[in-house]
Scaffold this motif. Sequence first.
Motif, PDB file in Angstrom:
ATOM      1  N   ALA A  20      48.693  48.901   4.298  1.00  0.00           N
ATOM      2  CA  ALA A  20      48.996  49.363   5.657  1.00  0.00           C
ATOM      3  C   ALA A  20      48.524  50.801   5.852  1.00  0.00           C
ATOM      4  N   LEU A  21      48.741  51.636   4.855  1.00  0.00           N
ATOM      5  CA  LEU A  21      48.280  53.030   4.928  1.00  0.00           C
ATOM      6  C   LEU A  21      46.759  53.106   5.038  1.00  0.00           C
ATOM      7  N   ALA A  22      46.071  52.283   4.262  1.00  0.00           N
ATOM      8  CA  ALA A  22      44.600  52.268   4.306  1.00  0.00           C
ATOM      9  C   ALA A  22      44.106  51.822   5.682  1.00  0.00           C
ATOM     10  N   PHE A  23      44.766  50.826   6.269  1.00  0.00           N
ATOM     11  CA  PHE A  23      44.415  50.332   7.603  1.00  0.00           C
ATOM     12  C   PHE A  23      44.532  51.456   8.631  1.00  0.00           C
ATOM     13  N   LEU A  24      45.627  52.202   8.577  1.00  0.00           N
ATOM     14  CA  LEU A  24      45.836  53.304   9.518  1.00  0.00           C
ATOM     15  C   LEU A  24      44.860  54.451   9.285  1.00  0.00           C
ATOM     16  N   LYS A  25      44.508  54.696   8.042  1.00  0.00           N
ATOM     17  CA  LYS A  25      43.538  55.755   7.741  1.00  0.00           C
ATOM     18  C   LYS A  25      42.169  55.396   8.314  1.00  0.00           C
ATOM     19  N   VAL A  26      41.768  54.138   8.161  1.00  0.00           N
ATOM     20  CA  VAL A  26      40.494  53.683   8.737  1.00  0.00           C
ATOM     21  C   VAL A  26      40.533  53.830  10.257  1.00  0.00           C
ATOM     22  N   MET A  27      41.662  53.448  10.859  1.00  0.00           N
ATOM     23  CA  MET A  27      41.807  53.591  12.310  1.00  0.00           C
ATOM     24  C   MET A  27      41.635  55.045  12.732  1.00  0.00           C
ATOM     25  N   LEU A  28      42.330  55.941  12.059  1.00  0.00           N
ATOM     26  CA  LEU A  28      42.253  57.365  12.379  1.00  0.00           C
ATOM     27  C   LEU A  28      40.818  57.872  12.293  1.00  0.00           C
ATOM     28  N   ASN A  29      40.105  57.447  11.267  1.00  0.00           N
ATOM     29  CA  ASN A  29      38.752  57.947  11.044  1.00  0.00           C
ATOM     30  C   ASN A  29      37.687  57.289  11.919  1.00  0.00           C
ATOM     31  N   ARG A  30      38.082  56.281  12.703  1.00  0.00           N
ATOM     32  CA  ARG A  30      37.156  55.700  13.699  1.00  0.00           C
ATOM     33  C   ARG A  30      36.955  56.652  14.859  1.00  0.00           C
ATOM     34  N   TYR A  31      37.864  57.595  15.001  1.00  0.00           N
ATOM     35  CA  TYR A  31      37.858  58.508  16.142  1.00  0.00           C
ATOM     36  C   TYR A  31      37.498  59.924  15.702  1.00  0.00           C
ATOM     37  N   ARG A  32      37.176  60.738  16.673  1.00  0.00           N
ATOM     38  CA  ARG A  32      36.894  62.156  16.454  1.00  0.00           C
ATOM     39  C   ARG A  32      37.914  62.974  17.232  1.00  0.00           C
ATOM     40  N   PRO A  33      38.149  64.223  16.824  1.00  0.00           N
ATOM     41  CA  PRO A  33      39.089  65.066  17.570  1.00  0.00           C
ATOM     42  C   PRO A  33      38.735  65.104  19.060  1.00  0.00           C
ATOM     43  N   GLY A  34      39.764  64.914  19.882  1.00  0.00           N
ATOM     44  CA  GLY A  34      39.582  64.879  21.333  1.00  0.00           C
ATOM     45  C   GLY A  34      39.514  63.472  21.898  1.00  0.00           C
ATOM     46  N   ASP A  35      39.290  62.479  21.033  1.00  0.00           N
ATOM     47  CA  ASP A  35      39.224  61.087  21.488  1.00  0.00           C
ATOM     48  C   ASP A  35      40.618  60.564  21.814  1.00  0.00           C
ATOM     49  N   THR A  36      40.684  59.709  22.823  1.00  0.00           N
ATOM     50  CA  THR A  36      41.898  58.960  23.128  1.00  0.00           C
ATOM     51  C   THR A  36      41.813  57.641  22.381  1.00  0.00           C
ATOM     52  N   VAL A  37      42.905  57.227  21.800  1.00  0.00           N
ATOM     53  CA  VAL A  37      42.947  55.977  21.035  1.00  0.00           C
ATOM     54  C   VAL A  37      42.792  54.796  21.989  1.00  0.00           C
TER      55      VAL A  37
END
Length: 96
Positions: A20-37
């Motif tokens: 679950a942690l790895a899944f969330l880390k991948v999600m976080l890294n799909r974006y760049r600072p300033g991006d809306t999820v």
Amino acid sequence: MAKAQSVEIAGHQFPRKTDALAFLKVMLNRYRPGDTVGAEDRVFLMEALKRHPEAATKIGSGVKGFEIRSADYGTQCFWILRVDGSDERFSYKSCI
């Protein structure tokens, strides 16, 4: 050795907390600072946030969305955008 503890979030079944942690880390890294999820990730994050030990405080007046912002040491993190205009960062690790 301790038995792996499974985690279920938003219909996703993870055999271990580390998955679950790895899944969330991948999600976080799909974006760049300033991006809306995005919408799909927003649904997942909302369900994960409900597992946070301080969920009521973090959710506050209600969640409008999530944004990615820069964090310490060149990393980035999730921020909660509340309906009242306030915002606050949260650790996805605390949600697991």
